[in-house]
Design an enzyme around this catalytic site. Sequence first.
Site, PDB file in Angstrom:
ATOM      1  N   TYR A 177       0.846  -1.201   0.000  1.00  0.00           N
ATOM      2  CA  TYR A 177       0.000   0.000   0.000  1.00  0.00           C
ATOM      3  C   TYR A 177       0.875   1.242   0.000  1.00  0.00           C
ATOM      4  O   TYR A 177       1.942   1.262   0.623  1.00  0.00           O
ATOM      5  CB  TYR A 177      -0.858   0.063   1.273  1.00  0.00           C
ATOM      6  CG  TYR A 177      -2.074  -0.810   1.259  1.00  0.00           C
ATOM      7  CD1 TYR A 177      -3.228  -0.433   0.589  1.00  0.00           C
ATOM      8  CD2 TYR A 177      -2.081  -2.021   1.948  1.00  0.00           C
ATOM      9  CE1 TYR A 177      -4.351  -1.231   0.599  1.00  0.00           C
ATOM     10  CE2 TYR A 177      -3.199  -2.833   1.966  1.00  0.00           C
ATOM     11  CZ  TYR A 177      -4.332  -2.434   1.286  1.00  0.00           C
ATOM     12  OH  TYR A 177      -5.449  -3.228   1.289  1.00  0.00           O
TER      13      TYR A 177
ATOM     14  N   TYR B  51      -0.402  -9.788   0.673  1.00  0.00           N
ATOM     15  CA  TYR B  51       0.633  -9.182   1.513  1.00  0.00           C
ATOM     16  C   TYR B  51       0.601  -9.788   2.914  1.00  0.00           C
ATOM     17  O   TYR B  51      -0.438 -10.227   3.387  1.00  0.00           O
ATOM     18  CB  TYR B  51       0.497  -7.659   1.564  1.00  0.00           C
ATOM     19  CG  TYR B  51      -0.828  -7.127   2.075  1.00  0.00           C
ATOM     20  CD1 TYR B  51      -1.090  -7.025   3.442  1.00  0.00           C
ATOM     21  CD2 TYR B  51      -1.812  -6.707   1.199  1.00  0.00           C
ATOM     22  CE1 TYR B  51      -2.300  -6.526   3.900  1.00  0.00           C
ATOM     23  CE2 TYR B  51      -3.022  -6.212   1.642  1.00  0.00           C
ATOM     24  CZ  TYR B  51      -3.255  -6.125   3.005  1.00  0.00           C
ATOM     25  OH  TYR B  51      -4.458  -5.636   3.443  1.00  0.00           O
TER      26      TYR B  51
ATOM     27  N   ARG C 281      -2.739 -11.805   3.802  1.00  0.00           N
ATOM     28  CA  ARG C 281      -4.082 -11.469   3.314  1.00  0.00           C
ATOM     29  C   ARG C 281      -4.243 -11.986   1.872  1.00  0.00           C
ATOM     30  O   ARG C 281      -3.389 -11.734   1.036  1.00  0.00           O
ATOM     31  CB  ARG C 281      -4.305  -9.951   3.289  1.00  0.00           C
ATOM     32  CG  ARG C 281      -4.366  -9.209   4.609  1.00  0.00           C
ATOM     33  CD  ARG C 281      -5.515  -9.559   5.546  1.00  0.00           C
ATOM     34  NE  ARG C 281      -6.735 -10.113   4.987  1.00  0.00           N
ATOM     35  CZ  ARG C 281      -7.747  -9.420   4.446  1.00  0.00           C
ATOM     36  NH1 ARG C 281      -7.685  -8.111   4.394  1.00  0.00           N
ATOM     37  NH2 ARG C 281      -8.824 -10.019   3.989  1.00  0.00           N
TER      38      ARG C 281
ATOM     39  N   HIS D 163      -7.135  -8.668  -2.412  1.00  0.00           N
ATOM     40  CA  HIS D 163      -8.470  -8.095  -2.216  1.00  0.00           C
ATOM     41  C   HIS D 163      -8.480  -6.620  -2.597  1.00  0.00           C
ATOM     42  O   HIS D 163      -7.446  -5.957  -2.606  1.00  0.00           O
ATOM     43  CB  HIS D 163      -8.913  -8.245  -0.749  1.00  0.00           C
ATOM     44  CG  HIS D 163      -8.003  -7.543   0.206  1.00  0.00           C
ATOM     45  ND1 HIS D 163      -6.835  -8.110   0.662  1.00  0.00           N
ATOM     46  CD2 HIS D 163      -8.043  -6.302   0.760  1.00  0.00           C
ATOM     47  CE1 HIS D 163      -6.218  -7.261   1.453  1.00  0.00           C
ATOM     48  NE2 HIS D 163      -6.931  -6.141   1.532  1.00  0.00           N
TER      49      HIS D 163
ATOM     50  N   HIS E 157     -10.630  -3.140  -1.389  1.00  0.00           N
ATOM     51  CA  HIS E 157     -11.589  -2.553  -0.443  1.00  0.00           C
ATOM     52  C   HIS E 157     -12.593  -1.703  -1.217  1.00  0.00           C
ATOM     53  O   HIS E 157     -12.200  -0.954  -2.126  1.00  0.00           O
ATOM     54  CB  HIS E 157     -10.869  -1.667   0.566  1.00  0.00           C
ATOM     55  CG  HIS E 157      -9.901  -2.412   1.437  1.00  0.00           C
ATOM     56  ND1 HIS E 157     -10.230  -2.915   2.681  1.00  0.00           N
ATOM     57  CD2 HIS E 157      -8.605  -2.753   1.250  1.00  0.00           C
ATOM     58  CE1 HIS E 157      -9.181  -3.516   3.216  1.00  0.00           C
ATOM     59  NE2 HIS E 157      -8.180  -3.432   2.366  1.00  0.00           N
TER      60      HIS E 157
HETATM   61 FE   LIG Z   1      -6.252  -4.453   2.529  1.00  0.00          FE
END
Ligand SMILES: [Fe+2]
Length: 232
Positions: A95, A134, A144, A147, A149
């Site tokens: 991110y 990640y 995770r 995905h 959001h």
């Molecule tokens: Fe996330």
Amino acid sequence: MGGVHPPLAYDAYESTRLRAPARSPLLIPPTVTELTGPALGERDFGGLDHDLTRQHADEPLGERIVVHGRVLDSDGRPVRESLVEVWQANAGGRYRHDLDRHPAPLDPNFSGAGRCLTDAEGRYRFITVKPGAYPWKNHHNAWRPAHIHFSVFGRAFTQRLVTQMYFPGDPLFSQDPIFNSVPDPAARERMISRFDLDATVPEWALAYEFDIVLGGASMSVFESEESDGDDE
Ligand SMILES: [Fe+2]
């Protein structure tokens, strides 16, 4: 069977132990100001807000994808002019966020955020790259699943729903407490997008379809207010 939405406290999802409220929430009736504005219109959007691959000088690295679907109410009717926002990691699973310490490279050509308004049929469409998985520190070797959001607004800013979209066949579902905190297995499956061959663009992009349903038997899974905005 079980609930459609994840509980506020879910033991295997470590940070919920601290942030879940210990007491029942109080309902505070919204004021007229909160219900009547501000409202967004087409003029509030940049032409490329829905295209996460064209927000910088060059294109980001990764597998280009189209993500599209409809926002529907509990009777299956389209919800038009609803603000749909997305945020996601880049193709390497990183991110653009100060707290993201995953040692994967940032992509100078990818911010990871987009938005659009649904059209008259409740449709939205984003162009992006497939996010990478990640690691996170929830438990030993926790990862995770890939995905995106999603946030959807209703008629006012006080009406906001947040969810996550997953990709079909991800091998990481079984060890992910966020995915598995959804009690109803059928509701869990509804968080997984559908590979959509018809919406692919030859020689250019694969495509996934993901409908967001605000109520009824096919209702989407929504996160609580307490966990929204969380980058997990
Ligand atoms: Fe996330």
